[in-house]
Write an enzyme that holds these catalytic residues in place. Structure first.
Site, PDB file in Angstrom:
ATOM      1  N   HIS A 145       0.849  -1.189   0.000  1.00  0.00           N
ATOM      2  CA  HIS A 145       0.000   0.000   0.000  1.00  0.00           C
ATOM      3  C   HIS A 145       0.886   1.241   0.000  1.00  0.00           C
ATOM      4  CE1 HIS A 145      -3.649   2.282   0.688  1.00  0.00           C
ATOM      5  NE2 HIS A 145      -2.978   3.006   1.567  1.00  0.00           N
ATOM      6  N   ASP A 152       0.973   4.944  -0.290  1.00  0.00           N
ATOM      7  CA  ASP A 152       0.191   6.179  -0.333  1.00  0.00           C
ATOM      8  C   ASP A 152       0.867   7.133  -1.317  1.00  0.00           C
ATOM      9  OD1 ASP A 152      -2.010   5.831   1.617  1.00  0.00           O
ATOM     10  OD2 ASP A 152      -0.342   5.341   2.937  1.00  0.00           O
ATOM     11  N   ASP A 184      -7.919   1.445   1.709  1.00  0.00           N
ATOM     12  CA  ASP A 184      -7.729   2.503   2.703  1.00  0.00           C
ATOM     13  C   ASP A 184      -8.359   3.790   2.231  1.00  0.00           C
ATOM     14  OD1 ASP A 184      -6.759   4.067   4.762  1.00  0.00           O
ATOM     15  OD2 ASP A 184      -4.817   4.392   3.814  1.00  0.00           O
ATOM     16  N   HIS A 222      -6.323   9.437  -1.572  1.00  0.00           N
ATOM     17  CA  HIS A 222      -7.056   9.392  -0.302  1.00  0.00           C
ATOM     18  C   HIS A 222      -6.365  10.000   0.916  1.00  0.00           C
ATOM     19  CE1 HIS A 222      -5.066   5.310  -0.094  1.00  0.00           C
ATOM     20  NE2 HIS A 222      -4.794   5.764   1.101  1.00  0.00           N
TER      21      HIS A 222
END
Ligand SMILES: [Zn+2]
Length: 1109
Positions: A292, A294, A404, A622
């Site tokens: 993941h 970001d 997420d 996000h």
């Protein structure tokens, strides 16, 4: 009784007659706690297994010779640029910094003779920050994450030949979670961190000792985590103690380690290769590797580009060594960055995609927020994402992957379905801090009844460390076992950690071993994909399994501050969406005009639009749009949006020019207003400050397109606005629709003249600014917690004055001090009402904001009773409670809205419109728009400075209707005043600009919104060649039902020469040819006569049509 024969029991002659001595029952906790001694780093470390793993080490300049180049100004040069520079000698023990700086190391490595006899050599590098190893030729080979997270690179055999070999390491001065000081990673970064390079060496590894380490880890977890009343737990404890005793007895010899492994085998079976997964027993848990990353968060976008290269090159390496590993990876943007900056790594990824081990997933441009982006943005996330995946890898994604994000908009299932996806994976809802979401695998149903299969991994993480507990929780926390017992386990270090590690894969092999050899643990499988998992679920549903359903939004009971934090960024998002919509509409018409007159060199600005969209979509990541990133990210996004607006204004100007308009208004221009909304408008507009013009004019049209500007004294101007001070500090503003009383700076009366209805309850105050103390439990930028409501403090305005008194518009300026550092100046205005065109009380606020952990809102108590309020969301409205009956209702104390929120009774209602806000609350009869927050982490300066905020009160007869929907659109799309060459206006042929601008509209269904008009992605005069070109020209028209009613209408294109009409999906694939439904449309319908197609749109459906010219 009977039939039994007398049995003779043989004597156990060998069983000793006499006891050998006392044997005690093990004191369980002591024998269990003892296990830590064997593998922990504490005071017994040197007596345990850990020192047995490295067998030999070579370090120092004789073997690892280092030199460094440190690029200036925190720049991040790529390999080619960096290696041109001089490298200066350096050593282990040196420190490098400051935060965010880059240092390129040239490593000259010679494997000493003493190490060459060992099979397995690793190069170990640790400076507590991130790094990437490159070959001498500049190919990225393996990522590094300091602090022991991922610090080793297995040396290729050819480096063992005793000669000197050169490779490079690019060091990034940030940890995997940025540069926060101390241990709290969400604190604003320390700009001055230095990182000591403490390890750079070659190690020979005893693989047998390392294998025992993992054996012991998993079996001791089984002892601790299996239920105490299970034999499997007791046996695990015995085995571990036996391994330790054997090791001690053998003084830690290689032989004792080998024996230890044999003992472990009794519990694990053979776990030394991927063949552990080969049995045909039914698997319960599918393990999927994932990283993941970001796209920005506690580091800027520029660092993410490198995190991607580091992580994915590590994964390519790991896949080669662990053939069971399947690594899935979302976010087309990250692939595109890799393709641009690291072409050889991209090729490596591409090869693995082809082999099936590296799996593109998600279908979207980035893993975006779903609360805040507009509907069209959500569609473009998939249009751009899916087109990228299809063009580079020949495949689209079937699974929307968004583990997420901070809540899930109610129309997502529909948007997934029209974008080629039938399933959805997410996770974050397990963070709810009020109610526990009740399902693991279920059908999630959108406003329009579209469904996707949704799965939330029961291990409740998308960055699992692949521990025994994660596998076990995959069944113990599974909430949908009645329907299906399977689940996904998403493992791998996120962000700077680079995804799965060999440790994860070793642990998982043992978990599978335990399941097969001993049992009790759910059987885990590697080697499949998330798509395989969902395929099987879909098949199961097809065969009759009924999944539980969840209708409507998946409201996230946390991170409610993200509807408000980083106001400027959110405002830019709204403005950019609106600008792009207008450009696409006008540019489409401009290219069509060209097809009629054929002379112009105008070209649809596809590249510019793609760049604008990709940038807007990127900023919807996000952690970006929700406001949870560090300050550097917002410096970046400010720049990105500035570029979007510059490009936008340029291409808008071009499109306008092509259509015969000039937005640079001169004294002799024929002034018109452009209405790009698909409905008629009548508004008072402020005219440009040109001497020959009055201050205001009346823009009026009977449909979309060009609007004449008339003097106010036309037949349309029934009344004028007025203002007066009726008592000291009490002002009355009036037009023919409303009478507004402002006492001491707040609205104490709002009277609807036609309805004879007072809207503000007696004694209450509307447009009342309120300040709250805003200290959530931890996640400052993210959260506002329910108890903030206890601290409500109304702010008292200190000065009210008339700022405008004209027949067209009247206004009051109201000044309110928030503190000695912060204040608000609000202009309350009312325009003259023209006929029954809606007017509203408009507030235009300028806020200077320098608070600490405060939340500013504005309240509107209204005389309306309803247990539910409506909020605009993407492509529709969502209704939410106005009460606190249950904990589920109470959890929604702060919710997301788009352009409006509405509280209505059957006969009357009030809408609050806004031009840049997303946070709202309706508590009983009090409507409350959230304006600004002041969190101090992770951005210490979030929202400090000045803000401009527009909002309005729109009272209306009847319930929520298209009046609110359209007025909210209009409020966000002020009429654009342009000059118009007289000659062009005179051209009344059907192809001339004025009629082009009014050709596209919907007849007969006012609840339908004609939202997007654009050119077909692959039209021959538009395509940039990513995907096969389609012959001819087409217009894509997207329509949705805004209010929830199945509708029949006509989509008309006036006099345009449309050859064929079809319904398409969001990816512009043909669904149905509608040419047979083409009908003639008469002038009596209000538009120019021409043709159209009969359309039927389901309640809240998003329907896309392709008109082929
Ligand atoms: Zn994230």
């Amino acid at each position: 009784m009977g039939g039994e024969s007398h049995r003779i029991v043989p004597m156990a002659k060998d069983y000793p007659t006499l006891a050998a001595g006392p044997v005690g029952k093990q004191i369980r906790n002591l024998y269990q706690d003892r296990l830590r001694q064997f593998t922990d780093g504490g005071q017994y470390r040197e007596q345990g297994l850990l020192p047995k793993i490295p067998e030999a080490v070579a370090s120092g300049p004789d073997y690892v010779k280092l030199s460094v180049y440190s690029p200036p100004h925190l720049s991040r040069p790529l390999f080619k640029e960096a290696v041109k520079h001089d490298f200066k000698p350096t050593n282990v023990g040196e420190s490098f910094g400051p935060s965010w700086s880059t240092h390129w190391f040239k490593v000259k490595l010679t494997v000493p003779k003493s190490l060459r006899e060992y099979d397995h050599l690793e190069f170990v590098w640790d400076a507590n920050n991130e790094g990437l190893i490159y070959t001498e030729e500049g190919d990225a080979v393996h990522g590094l994450t300091g602090g022991g997270e991922r610090t080793e690179w297995i040396l290729p055999k050819e480096l063992k030949d005793g000669t000197e070999h050169t490779f490079y390491i690019e060091m990034a001065c940030n940890g995997m979670f940025g540069n926060a000081p101390g241990g709290d990673s969400i604190q604003p970064p320390d700009p001055n961190r230095y990182f000591q390079l403490h390890t750079a060496e070659v190690r020979a590894v005893n693989l047998e000792a390392r294998a025992l380490y993992f054996d012991f880890w998993e079996i001791s977890d089984a002892a601790r985590e299996f239920p105490a009343d299970s034999w499997e737990s007791h046996q695990a404890l015995q085995i571990c103690n036996k391994i330790m005793d054997t090791f001690i007895a053998g003084s830690g010899s290689k032989e004792s380690i080998k024996e230890g492994r044999e003992i472990a085998n009794e519990y694990l079976g053979d776990v030394d290769s991927h063949k552990v997964y080969d049995s045909d027993k039914e698997e319960i848990v599918t393990g999927i590797g994932y990283c993941h990353i970001d796209t920005c968060w506690l580091w800027p976008f520029a660092e993410t580009k490198r995190k991607v290269a580091r992580s994915w090159s590590s994964q390519c390496d790991l896949i080669d060594r662990y053939p069971e590993l399947r690594f899935c990876c979302s976010q087309a943007q990250q692939y595109k960055w890799l393709e641009q900056n690291y072409p050889s790594t991209f090729d490596r990824v591409k090869k693995k995609v082809k082999e099936g081990s590296f799996q593109p997933i998600g279908g979207s441009w980035v893993e975006h927020d779903t609360n805040l982006p507009g509907g069209e943005s959500l569609i473009r996330q998939f249009l751009y994402g899916q087109r990228y995946f299809e063009s580079r890898f020949g495949q689209r994604c079937k699974t929307f992957w968004l583990p997420d994000t901070f809540g899930y908009s109610t129309q997502l299932p529909q948007i997934c379905r029209i974008s080629g996806m039938t399933r959805f994976l997410t996770q974050k809802l397990s963070w709810n801090n009020i109610n526990n979401f009740p399902h693991t695998t279920f059908n999630w149903v959108a406003l329009d009844n579209s469904q996707v299969i949704c799965h939330m991994p029961p291990a409740e993480t998308y960055t699992a460390e692949a521990n025994f507990g994660d596998v076990r929780r995959s069944i113990t926390q599974h909430k949908s076992l009645d329907q299906d017992k399977t689940s996904l386990l998403v493992f791998g270090k996120g962000d700077g950690g680079g995804g799965p590690t060999y440790q994860h894969l070793e642990k998982l092999r043992r978990c599978r071993g335990i399941a097969d050899k001993t049992g009790l643990l759910p059987r885990l499988k590697l080697g499949g994909s998330a798509d395989d998992f969902f395929d099987r679920l879909e098949k199961k549903v097809e065969d009759g399994t009924e999944l539980v359903t969840w209708y409507g939004e998946l409201y996230f009971e946390l991170h409610r501050g993200t509807y408000t934090t980083q106001a400027n960024n959110k405002r830019n998002n709204r403005k950019a969406e609106i600008l792009i919509r207008e450009i696409e509409y006008l540019a489409t018409l401009a290219t069509i005009k060209k097809s009629y007159d054929g002379k112009s060199s105008y070209k649809y600005p596809k590249k510019d639009l793609d760049d604008m969209w990709e940038n807007v979509l990127l900023c919807q990541f996000h952690d970006c749009l929700p406001g949870s990133s560090i300050e550097m990210c917002y410096d970046d996004s400010d720049e990105i949006y500035a570029k979007v607006f510059t490009t936008g204004e340029r291409i808008l100007k071009d499109a306008l020019a092509e259509l015969g308009f000039d937005d640079d208004i001169k004294a002799d221009s024929k002034l018109v207003a452009l209405n790009t909304m698909p409905w008629p408008r009548t508004e008072i507009v402020k005219l440009p400050p040109i001497a020959s013009l009055p201050s205001y004019g009346l823009a009026h049209s009977t449909g979309p397109g060009v609007m004449d500007i008339r003097p106010l004294a036309s037949p349309y101007s029934a009344t004028i606005a007025s203002i007066k001070e009726i008592r000291p500090n009490v002002f009355e503003l009036r037009n023919s629709q409303f009478k507004v009383e402002v006492s001491n700076g707040v609205i104490t009366s709002l009277y609807d003249i036609a309805a004879s209805r007072e809207i503000i309850p007696k004694g209450q105050k509307a447009n009342q600014l309120v300040l709250y103390d805003d200290k959530p439990l931890y996640w400052q930028a993210w959260d506002v917690e329910v108890y903030h409501l206890n601290s409500r403090t109304p702010l008292s305005p200190h000065k009210t004055s008339i700022s405008e008194d004209s027949p067209h518009r009247v206004a009051l300026d109201i000044e309110t001090r928030i503190s000695d550092k912060s204040w608000v100046k609000t202009t309350i205005s009312l325009s003259a009402a023209v006929g029954n065109a809606p007017t509203y009380v408009e507030m235009d606020s300028e806020v200077t904001w320098h608070e600490t952990m405060k939340f500013l809102k504005v309240e509107f108590p209204v005389d309306i009773v309803n247990t539910e309020a409506s909020y605009e969301t993407q492509f529709g409205v969502v209704r939410r409670p106005t009460h606190f009956n249950t904990t589920w209702d109470m959890a929604k104390f702060e919710v997301c809205c788009h352009k409006f929120a509405d509280l209505s009774e059957h006969t009357y209602g009030v809408s609050i419109l806004n031009d840049s806000k997303y946070g709202f609350a309706t508590q009983g009869n009090v409507m409350r728009l959230s304006l600004l927050r002041a969190p101090k982490a992770p951005d210490a300066h979030a929202d400090m400075g000045t803000h401009r905020i527009r909002y309005a009160i729109l009272p209306h007869a009847g319930g929520l209707s298209e009046k609110t929907v359209q007025t909210a659109f209009n409020f966000n799309n002020p009429l654009r005043l342009v000059g118009h060459a007289e000659s062009a206006l005179d051209r009344l042929a059907p192809t001339s600009a004025p009629s082009l601008l009014s050709s596209l509209r919907i007849l007969g269904a006012p609840n339908l919104v004609l939202d997007t008009v654009k050119r077909g992605e692959d039209d021959e005069d538009v395509s940039r060649g990513e995907l096969p070109v389609k012959k001819g020209q087409s217009i894509i028209v997207r329509i949705y039902d805004a209010l929830g009613g199945k509708s029949v209408g006509v989509l008309t294109w006036g006099g345009l020469r449309v050859k064929q009409v079809s319904k398409v999906n969001a990816l512009e694939d043909e669904i149905e040819d509608l040419t047979k439904d083409v009908v003639g449309v008469g002038a009596e319908s209000g538009s120019a006569s021409g043709k159209g197609v009969k359309i039927q749109v389901r309640a809240f459906e998003v329907a896309t049509f392709r008109l082929v010219l």
